[in-house]
Design an enzyme around this catalytic site. Sequence first.
Site, PDB file in Angstrom:
ATOM      1  N   GLU A  51     -12.218   0.340  -9.609  1.00 49.98           N
ATOM      2  CA  GLU A  51     -11.808  -0.538 -10.705  1.00 49.98           C
ATOM      3  C   GLU A  51     -12.836  -0.610 -11.832  1.00 49.98           C
ATOM      4  OE1 GLU A  51      -9.239  -1.430  -7.328  1.00 49.98           O
ATOM      5  OE2 GLU A  51     -11.425  -1.288  -7.510  1.00 49.98           O
ATOM      6  N   THR A  56      -1.272   1.099 -10.806  1.00 51.31           N
ATOM      7  CA  THR A  56      -2.494   0.467 -10.288  1.00 51.31           C
ATOM      8  C   THR A  56      -3.275   1.412  -9.393  1.00 51.31           C
ATOM      9  OG1 THR A  56      -3.341  -1.609  -9.361  1.00 51.31           O
ATOM     10  CG2 THR A  56      -1.506  -0.547  -8.200  1.00 51.31           C
ATOM     11  N   GLU A  65     -18.462  -6.243  -2.643  1.00 54.27           N
ATOM     12  CA  GLU A  65     -17.099  -6.760  -2.507  1.00 54.27           C
ATOM     13  C   GLU A  65     -16.973  -8.160  -3.072  1.00 54.27           C
ATOM     14  OE1 GLU A  65     -13.793  -5.150  -0.401  1.00 54.27           O
ATOM     15  OE2 GLU A  65     -14.743  -4.646  -2.303  1.00 54.27           O
ATOM     16  N   GLU A  83       0.826  -1.206   0.000  1.00 58.19           N
ATOM     17  CA  GLU A  83       0.000   0.000   0.000  1.00 58.19           C
ATOM     18  C   GLU A  83       0.864   1.261   0.000  1.00 58.19           C
ATOM     19  OE1 GLU A  83      -3.066   0.021  -0.528  1.00 58.19           O
ATOM     20  OE2 GLU A  83      -3.909  -1.897   0.136  1.00 58.19           O
ATOM     21  N   ASP A 130      -4.357  -9.734  -8.592  1.00 68.48           N
ATOM     22  CA  ASP A 130      -4.751  -8.795  -9.652  1.00 68.48           C
ATOM     23  C   ASP A 130      -3.617  -7.969 -10.260  1.00 68.48           C
ATOM     24  OD1 ASP A 130      -4.511  -7.524  -7.204  1.00 68.48           O
ATOM     25  OD2 ASP A 130      -6.432  -6.476  -7.301  1.00 68.48           O
TER      26      ASP A 130
END
Length: 740
Positions: free
Chosen positions: A347, A433, A329, A88, A235
């Site tokens: 996304e 991302t 989710e 993160e 991902d």
Amino acid sequence: MFDHAYQNYMDHAYPADELMPLTCRGRVRGLEPSRGDVDDALGKFSLTLIDTLDTLVVLNKTVEFEAAVRRVLKDVKLDNDIVVSVFETNIRVLGGLLGGHSMAIMLKKRGERMLWYQDELLHMAKELGHRLLPAFNTSSGLPYPRVNLKHGVGGPESRTGTETDTCTACAGTIILEFAALSRFTGDPVFEVHARRALDFLWEKRQRNSNLVGTTINIHSGEWVRRDSGVGAGIDSYYEYLLKAYVLLGDDLFLQRFNIHYASIMKYISQPPLLLDVHIHKPLLPARTWMDSLLAFFPGLQVLKGDIRPAIETHEMLYQVTKKHNFLPEAFTTDFRVHWAQHPLRPEFAESTYFLYKATGDPYYLEVGRTVLDNLNRYARVPCGFAAMKDVRTGSHEDRMDSFFLAEMFKYLFLLFADTEDLPFDVEDYIFTTEAHLLPLSLSVAPSSAATLGNGEVDDTNFDWTCPNTRLLFPDPAYPRNLRDPIRSAVDKSCPRPLPYRAVAAEDGMRFMQEMMELSSQQQKEQLPPRAIQIVSHPYFGRVVLTAGPAQFGTDLSKSSTGVRGFVTVAEPYSGCSELTNGDFVQGRIALLQRGQCMFAEKARHIQRAGAIGGIVIDDNEGSSSDTAPLFQMAGDGRSTDDVHVPILFLFHKEGNILLRALKEYREVEVLLSDKARDRGEPPPSADPLASVPPAAPRCYYDQTSDNVGEQSGTLAQLPARPITPPPACCTLFLSLSRSC
């Protein structure tokens, strides 16, 4: 919309990492109840501001950008004694600093702004890079999942270094930021470490299926979780292989991506679904549901050039979004809710943008409009935008993640923007991302890699790269022909939510467990959560609190309108004896404190006083629906058929939101229901007093006679009184003056 989110963060939260939009304050790690791994993103480094820097430039807010950069340089410290997520921190903070640097040098080169800038953000990025590097000190080269910004990894003061496992995405989503840092600074160490981690993951792929698992042991390289998909845990590993090729020009990355992609399309893709499989037995499904993070994949397929499955999967995601207002989710293969949260993830908007860029199909503008409308209608609250706690009830979580400003508004603005609306050509940049912008010119910067791709590149799977959409879509009806069968399939699926049920701990979710007051009482069927919606000024239905149901009283799921009324605190607050303020409680919803007696006893006391409903607030300070399983109130071991008012339960944190509103606005109206209703500002012509229901007698103030009296009736029926500061007792007057 961006201004509303950004300004509320700056006004109410900065320099905290994130805004808590329901309580209008900053989230400071250690001062709020822990949310587990979610809090690893918070490092006391003003996360939201750094994550938002390049968004300000994309939205033409260059004045605000310059001010924000000065704030970051003046206020932000990167040496805090705090343990953070390597993943993160890399994508949000390091990426945010590099994106900000990219924008600053672009503006300076034009001579428009930032003329004073001397690579200060890049210097901060390099410092942060060095603080992340200790995490890579493993025999495999895979980073530890966490690092202490001040003390690194391994020592007792670092409080980290004992972990053995990390997710594939966590280790494989480093190369863009680290390589950019190396090429901006000329220091090769960062790119070398990122490549080493990617090389190790490639070597550990399952050789028969060419798939990777979700979790890996950072020391031995053994797969800890062998399920494989394109969603959570994996991902952005795939995303960074393809984008590393685009940014760095190394064919090796493209070759690896294409091999992985062929296996994804062979085993995981079941258009329009993307279902996890076992890496050793790829024909064996690993689960029957999909998570929302896979919504990025159609956008990646556009970059790859494989448009048809991108259209199909995106359409499936859009139909699920329309069914539930947001993408849950997780959702099942028959499109029901599996996990009900939605933390405002970007996304789906990202893939919508890329599909519109690839096809020029105005259909995707309609999709974007749906996203915008739902955000404004369901997530917008007075102090920002609040994550959805449960898409079925419409209830909120006190959370606005930094990625909401970093990504959501960036992609939505770019979706609708014409070329002349943009301050620069985004085609000169690649999106990380986290949607940070890195210039493609880095591909010709001196390479610091010890090893570049060599030999011939396998081009057998290059068929779809760089699509010509005019050739793909000679018939305007072609995309629609792909979408229609999927829309029909989703529409025919059953929209009813699944009941709560226990699932394996590895699913990472605590589903609601039934809480029984008496061990002897027979267990009853568990009920879904309920919603408490604040509908009076200035909320107008925009704040929705997650509430626990009761096994007795009115079943709100069988009421089309719910129960609406003003709230008042019962006296005694426990509700365990006859109410002393029964006249005031009559016709209202009573607020009660948990404890001292059974829930059913509280319900009977407020019912006898004439209350139309009750809300029990947890007495356990700090409890929150963010971190605790939802509470379900049981009866008292005897028949509760005599209880006919609805009773709901709020944890301490959500209860305090309601109590604070009552303290500030005195007259607070709520709606108790199974699902939040429409929300928005009242029409300008509406009389704010006309809809207030009759209530018990209360005081008014007459300036001419300086008298305080009592009168029954609705507020609108009361005689007009001159507005003047009233005696302290005159709560009605305070209510009237706020309305006026």
